[in-house]
Motif scaffolding. Structure first.
Motif, PDB file in Angstrom:
ATOM      1  N   ALA A   1       7.021   4.927   2.859  1.00 45.60           N
ATOM      2  CA  ALA A   1       5.904   4.718   1.937  1.00 45.60           C
ATOM      3  C   ALA A   1       5.924   3.303   1.365  1.00 45.60           C
ATOM      4  CB  ALA A   1       5.966   5.744   0.802  1.00 45.60           C
ATOM      5  N   MET A   2       7.114   2.797   1.089  1.00 42.36           N
ATOM      6  CA  MET A   2       7.236   1.447   0.547  1.00 42.36           C
ATOM      7  C   MET A   2       6.847   0.395   1.588  1.00 42.36           C
ATOM      8  SD  MET A   2      10.740   1.802  -1.684  1.00 42.36           S
ATOM      9  CE  MET A   2      10.661   0.095  -2.285  1.00 42.36           C
ATOM     10  N   ILE A   3       7.286   0.606   2.827  1.00 37.38           N
ATOM     11  CA  ILE A   3       6.939  -0.338   3.898  1.00 37.38           C
ATOM     12  C   ILE A   3       5.425  -0.364   4.120  1.00 37.38           C
ATOM     13  CG2 ILE A   3       7.107  -0.752   6.388  1.00 37.38           C
ATOM     14  CD1 ILE A   3      10.020   0.194   6.221  1.00 37.38           C
ATOM     15  N   ALA A   4       4.823   0.816   4.121  1.00 39.17           N
ATOM     16  CA  ALA A   4       3.368   0.885   4.298  1.00 39.17           C
ATOM     17  C   ALA A   4       2.645   0.126   3.187  1.00 39.17           C
ATOM     18  CB  ALA A   4       2.921   2.343   4.325  1.00 39.17           C
ATOM     19  N   THR A   5       3.159   0.232   1.979  1.00 37.86           N
ATOM     20  CA  THR A   5       2.560  -0.477   0.838  1.00 37.86           C
ATOM     21  C   THR A   5       2.702  -1.988   1.003  1.00 37.86           C
ATOM     22  OG1 THR A   5       3.039   1.365  -0.648  1.00 37.86           O
ATOM     23  CG2 THR A   5       2.629  -0.779  -1.668  1.00 37.86           C
ATOM     24  N   MET A   6       3.882  -2.429   1.443  1.00 37.29           N
ATOM     25  CA  MET A   6       4.117  -3.861   1.613  1.00 37.29           C
ATOM     26  C   MET A   6       3.322  -4.441   2.781  1.00 37.29           C
ATOM     27  SD  MET A   6       8.171  -4.353   0.671  1.00 37.29           S
ATOM     28  CE  MET A   6       8.815  -2.916   1.533  1.00 37.29           C
ATOM     29  N   GLN A   7       2.960  -3.587   3.737  1.00 39.94           N
ATOM     30  CA  GLN A   7       2.227  -4.057   4.909  1.00 39.94           C
ATOM     31  C   GLN A   7       0.716  -4.015   4.737  1.00 39.94           C
ATOM     32  OE1 GLN A   7       3.898  -1.483   7.957  1.00 39.94           O
ATOM     33  NE2 GLN A   7       5.323  -3.080   8.654  1.00 39.94           N
ATOM     34  N   GLN A   8       0.243  -3.475   3.629  1.00 41.17           N
ATOM     35  CA  GLN A   8      -1.204  -3.330   3.459  1.00 41.17           C
ATOM     36  C   GLN A   8      -1.877  -4.638   3.042  1.00 41.17           C
ATOM     37  OE1 GLN A   8      -1.600  -0.252   0.490  1.00 41.17           O
ATOM     38  NE2 GLN A   8      -1.513  -1.671  -1.228  1.00 41.17           N
ATOM     39  N   GLY A   9      -1.083  -5.690   2.871  1.00 41.95           N
ATOM     40  CA  GLY A   9      -1.661  -6.988   2.538  1.00 41.95           C
ATOM     41  C   GLY A   9      -1.355  -7.375   1.107  1.00 41.95           C
ATOM     42  N   PRO A  10      -1.589  -8.663   0.764  1.00 41.68           N
ATOM     43  CA  PRO A  10      -1.308  -9.115  -0.596  1.00 41.68           C
ATOM     44  C   PRO A  10      -2.253  -8.453  -1.580  1.00 41.68           C
ATOM     45  CG  PRO A  10      -2.570 -10.769   0.565  1.00 41.68           C
ATOM     46  CD  PRO A  10      -2.215  -9.713   1.580  1.00 41.68           C
ATOM     47  N   GLY A  11      -1.743  -8.214  -2.759  1.00 40.33           N
ATOM     48  CA  GLY A  11      -2.609  -7.601  -3.754  1.00 40.33           C
ATOM     49  C   GLY A  11      -1.939  -7.531  -5.107  1.00 40.33           C
ATOM     50  N   ASN A  12      -2.571  -8.119  -6.103  1.00 38.39           N
ATOM     51  CA  ASN A  12      -2.112  -8.026  -7.481  1.00 38.39           C
ATOM     52  C   ASN A  12      -3.055  -7.078  -8.196  1.00 38.39           C
ATOM     53  OD1 ASN A  12      -1.732  -8.505 -10.301  1.00 38.39           O
ATOM     54  ND2 ASN A  12      -0.797 -10.489  -9.836  1.00 38.39           N
ATOM     55  N   ALA A  13      -2.492  -6.028  -8.791  1.00 42.17           N
ATOM     56  CA  ALA A  13      -3.330  -4.993  -9.398  1.00 42.17           C
ATOM     57  C   ALA A  13      -4.210  -5.518 -10.527  1.00 42.17           C
ATOM     58  CB  ALA A  13      -2.444  -3.860  -9.915  1.00 42.17           C
TER      59      ALA A  13
ATOM     60  N   ARG B   1       4.107  -3.619 -21.479  1.00 44.64           N
ATOM     61  CA  ARG B   1       5.124  -4.220 -20.623  1.00 44.64           C
ATOM     62  C   ARG B   1       4.448  -5.249 -19.724  1.00 44.64           C
ATOM     63  NH1 ARG B   1       7.660  -5.197 -15.367  1.00 44.64           N
ATOM     64  NH2 ARG B   1       9.899  -5.040 -15.738  1.00 44.64           N
ATOM     65  N   ALA B   2       4.446  -6.515 -20.188  1.00 44.34           N
ATOM     66  CA  ALA B   2       3.773  -7.580 -19.444  1.00 44.34           C
ATOM     67  C   ALA B   2       4.497  -7.869 -18.137  1.00 44.34           C
ATOM     68  CB  ALA B   2       3.709  -8.847 -20.300  1.00 44.34           C
ATOM     69  N   GLY B   3       3.741  -8.334 -17.152  1.00 44.88           N
ATOM     70  CA  GLY B   3       4.320  -8.715 -15.869  1.00 44.88           C
ATOM     71  C   GLY B   3       3.666  -7.973 -14.719  1.00 44.88           C
ATOM     72  N   THR B   4       3.534  -8.670 -13.582  1.00 38.29           N
ATOM     73  CA  THR B   4       2.944  -8.055 -12.397  1.00 38.29           C
ATOM     74  C   THR B   4       3.772  -6.844 -11.961  1.00 38.29           C
ATOM     75  OG1 THR B   4       2.082 -10.177 -11.663  1.00 38.29           O
ATOM     76  CG2 THR B   4       2.250  -8.436 -10.002  1.00 38.29           C
ATOM     77  N   GLU B   5       3.096  -5.741 -11.721  1.00 33.80           N
ATOM     78  CA  GLU B   5       3.797  -4.494 -11.386  1.00 33.80           C
ATOM     79  C   GLU B   5       4.471  -4.569 -10.015  1.00 33.80           C
ATOM     80  OE1 GLU B   5       0.295  -3.396 -14.076  1.00 33.80           O
ATOM     81  OE2 GLU B   5       0.604  -4.647 -12.290  1.00 33.80           O
ATOM     82  N   ASN B   6       5.617  -3.900  -9.915  1.00 35.61           N
ATOM     83  CA  ASN B   6       6.367  -3.784  -8.655  1.00 35.61           C
ATOM     84  C   ASN B   6       5.722  -2.665  -7.843  1.00 35.61           C
ATOM     85  OD1 ASN B   6       8.209  -3.281  -6.608  1.00 35.61           O
ATOM     86  ND2 ASN B   6       9.917  -2.783  -7.976  1.00 35.61           N
ATOM     87  N   LEU B   7       4.675  -3.007  -7.109  1.00 34.28           N
ATOM     88  CA  LEU B   7       3.834  -1.990  -6.473  1.00 34.28           C
ATOM     89  C   LEU B   7       4.594  -1.143  -5.458  1.00 34.28           C
ATOM     90  CD1 LEU B   7       1.009  -0.822  -6.417  1.00 34.28           C
ATOM     91  CD2 LEU B   7       0.419  -2.470  -4.635  1.00 34.28           C
ATOM     92  N   ALA B   8       5.335  -1.785  -4.558  1.00 36.39           N
ATOM     93  CA  ALA B   8       6.072  -1.019  -3.550  1.00 36.39           C
ATOM     94  C   ALA B   8       7.111  -0.110  -4.219  1.00 36.39           C
ATOM     95  CB  ALA B   8       6.751  -1.967  -2.564  1.00 36.39           C
ATOM     96  N   GLY B   9       7.767  -0.621  -5.247  1.00 34.51           N
ATOM     97  CA  GLY B   9       8.741   0.189  -5.974  1.00 34.51           C
ATOM     98  C   GLY B   9       8.093   1.370  -6.656  1.00 34.51           C
ATOM     99  N   ILE B  10       6.910   1.147  -7.246  1.00 38.76           N
ATOM    100  CA  ILE B  10       6.187   2.220  -7.933  1.00 38.76           C
ATOM    101  C   ILE B  10       5.781   3.314  -6.948  1.00 38.76           C
ATOM    102  CG2 ILE B  10       3.973   2.729  -9.045  1.00 38.76           C
ATOM    103  CD1 ILE B  10       4.341   0.026 -10.553  1.00 38.76           C
ATOM    104  N   VAL B  11       5.276   2.923  -5.788  1.00 43.24           N
ATOM    105  CA  VAL B  11       4.916   3.900  -4.755  1.00 43.24           C
ATOM    106  C   VAL B  11       6.155   4.663  -4.297  1.00 43.24           C
ATOM    107  CG1 VAL B  11       4.066   4.161  -2.390  1.00 43.24           C
ATOM    108  CG2 VAL B  11       2.874   2.648  -3.979  1.00 43.24           C
ATOM    109  N   GLY B  12       7.273   3.946  -4.142  1.00 43.69           N
ATOM    110  CA  GLY B  12       8.528   4.592  -3.755  1.00 43.69           C
ATOM    111  C   GLY B  12       9.001   5.581  -4.801  1.00 43.69           C
ATOM    112  N   PHE B  13       8.872   5.216  -6.071  1.00 42.14           N
ATOM    113  CA  PHE B  13       9.257   6.084  -7.184  1.00 42.14           C
ATOM    114  C   PHE B  13       8.439   7.373  -7.147  1.00 42.14           C
ATOM    115  CE2 PHE B  13       9.603   6.068 -12.168  1.00 42.14           C
ATOM    116  CZ  PHE B  13      10.303   7.265 -12.120  1.00 42.14           C
ATOM    117  N   ALA B  14       7.123   7.244  -7.019  1.00 43.68           N
ATOM    118  CA  ALA B  14       6.242   8.416  -6.993  1.00 43.68           C
ATOM    119  C   ALA B  14       6.553   9.317  -5.807  1.00 43.68           C
ATOM    120  CB  ALA B  14       4.780   7.964  -6.951  1.00 43.68           C
ATOM    121  N   THR B  15       6.829   8.712  -4.653  1.00 44.44           N
ATOM    122  CA  THR B  15       7.151   9.493  -3.452  1.00 44.44           C
ATOM    123  C   THR B  15       8.465  10.236  -3.628  1.00 44.44           C
ATOM    124  OG1 THR B  15       6.013   7.836  -2.089  1.00 44.44           O
ATOM    125  CG2 THR B  15       7.494   9.357  -0.957  1.00 44.44           C
ATOM    126  N   ALA B  16       9.463   9.560  -4.201  1.00 43.90           N
ATOM    127  CA  ALA B  16      10.775  10.186  -4.416  1.00 43.90           C
ATOM    128  C   ALA B  16      10.671  11.365  -5.376  1.00 43.90           C
ATOM    129  CB  ALA B  16      11.762   9.152  -4.956  1.00 43.90           C
TER     130      ALA B  16
END
Length: 383
Positions: A21-33, A236-251
């Motif tokens: 799930a994390m790899i798929a997120t990282m491969q979907q292209g650049p993106g800042n939420a 909590r300021a700062g760009t979100e760790n998107l791949a980590g967040i997706v990994g957290f939800a999946t776990a």
């Protein structure tokens, strides 16, 4: 040499589905939420979807869950942020227990030493349960915040947070719970609990390191610690760790769906481990420091009386067995566990304690193999 990993309370192996799930997120292209273009909207969608999934499984509203970098940041944000907000109302008294994680204890001590808060540390009994009478006596109209660990990371003791939370709320104080070790092991319905803040971490449930979360109940006063953008509702300021967040939800999704089958299995692993060691070492003094009937199912702390912890850890490591003492190694000297000290264990138990914690990848077969190795090491050191 075969390896045995029995240190899941420290960190867990990442589940293959989480990695995918994390790899798929990282491969979907650049993106800042926070960006408004298509790439940003895609990232925002993944972020919201993950937050919705996690909050649903925890029984809270999506806007009550803030992503952080892990359990330590969650504890710091909850304690320092809430304490500062409460200080504005004239409340400057903090309460915690003697067996908390250092992220909690050190945050409390920092506030006491640097921002003028009064700190009360509650004692525990020999199994690590908080002294409820002492807690009740310490609570007052000046109490700003109480922080109590849910499941202890060294011995597995599970505190009665419902009972504690009710006492805390009677005096109008806030209640924070460090739930890093109980996530995935305990069923939560946060909106039904007398808890204002609760900390979580992904890497304890076969998710990635570097991502965690903090539940902040609606209406709970809290001040942000980081200054910057408006992410996470300005908490909590700062760009979100998107791949980590997706990994957290999946776990967490995997944990929740497999809990009914997994918990009895890991309990069996732990109990079988204790049984085998007691059989193999029936002529040697070993003492279980954990409450096996009511504690966390994956953690057991055992004292091999007469065998120094440091010597035991070194020998186990050389034999391919990864475990922990629950202590910190500072300047080459072993600092004995503050948790076991607070529980009032005798010196011989304190100096010979080892924590074993089980999880994904462990089997009954390797438990049986490793128990024989551990027993041979203990016998050799004694001789």
């Amino acid at each position: 040499m075969k390896s045995y990993y029995f240190d899941h309370a420290a960190t867990t192996p990442i589940h293959p589905d989480v990695i995918a799930a994390m790899i798929a997120t990282m491969q979907q292209g650049p993106g800042n939420a926070s960006s408004i273009h298509r790439f940003g909207r895609n990232a925002k969608h993944s972020l919201n979807q993950s937050r919705d999934k996690i909050s649903s499984m925890l029984g809270c509203k999506p806007n009550e869950f803030t992503f952080t970098s892990g359990g330590t940041e969650s504890d710091n944000l909850a304690i320092i942020g809430a304490a500062r907000a409460q200080a504005l109302k004239g409340r400057k008294h903090l309460i915690t227990s003697a067996i908390e994680h250092h992220a909690v204890i050190h945050s409390m001590e920092w506030l006491a030493n640097n921002e003028g808060f009064d700190l009360t540390i509650i004692s525990v009994d020999q199994q690590g349960y908080v002294n409820m009478a002492e807690l009740q006596d310490a609570l007052s109209e000046q109490t700003a915040l109480v922080s109590i660990i849910h499941g202890n990371n060294e011995v597995g003791t599970i505190q009665p947070i419902e009972q504690i939370g009710e006492l805390v709320h009677q005096v109008g104080a806030l209640f924070h719970v460090d739930a890093v070790q109980t996530l995935g092991c305990v069923t939560y319905s946060l909106q039904q609990l007398p808890v204002d803040l609760m900390s979580f971490s992904s890497h304890k449930i076969n998710g990635p390191q570097g991502i965690g979360g903090l539940y902040i109940a609606t209406g709970t006063p809290i001040e942000a610690l980081q200054q910057g953008g408006t992410q996470e509702r300005k908490r909590r300021a700062g760009t979100e760790n998107l791949a980590g967040i997706v990994g957290f939800a999946t776990a967490l999704d995997i944990c929740v769906n497999k809990r009914e089958k997994w918990q009895p299995f890991v309990t069996n692993l732990r109990n079988r481990w204790v049984e085998l060691l007691q059989q193999e070492l029936e002529k040697y003094p070993i003492i279980v420091n954990s409450d096996l009937d009511h504690g966390l199912s994956h953690i057991v702390n055992i004292s091999f009386v007469g065998v120094d912890t440091e010597s035991m850890l070194m020998n186990l490591d050389m034999a391919g067995i990864a475990v922990s003492s629950g202590s910190a190694c500072t300047s080459g000297s072993l600092e004995r566990s503050h948790v076991l000290k607070a529980m009032g264990l005798s010196t011989d138990r304190l100096n010979s304690a080892v924590r074993f914690s089980f999880g994904m990848g462990n089997t009954i077969e390797e438990i049986e193999e490793a128990a024989t190795i551990v027993a041979s090491i203990v016998k050799r050191i004694h001789s």
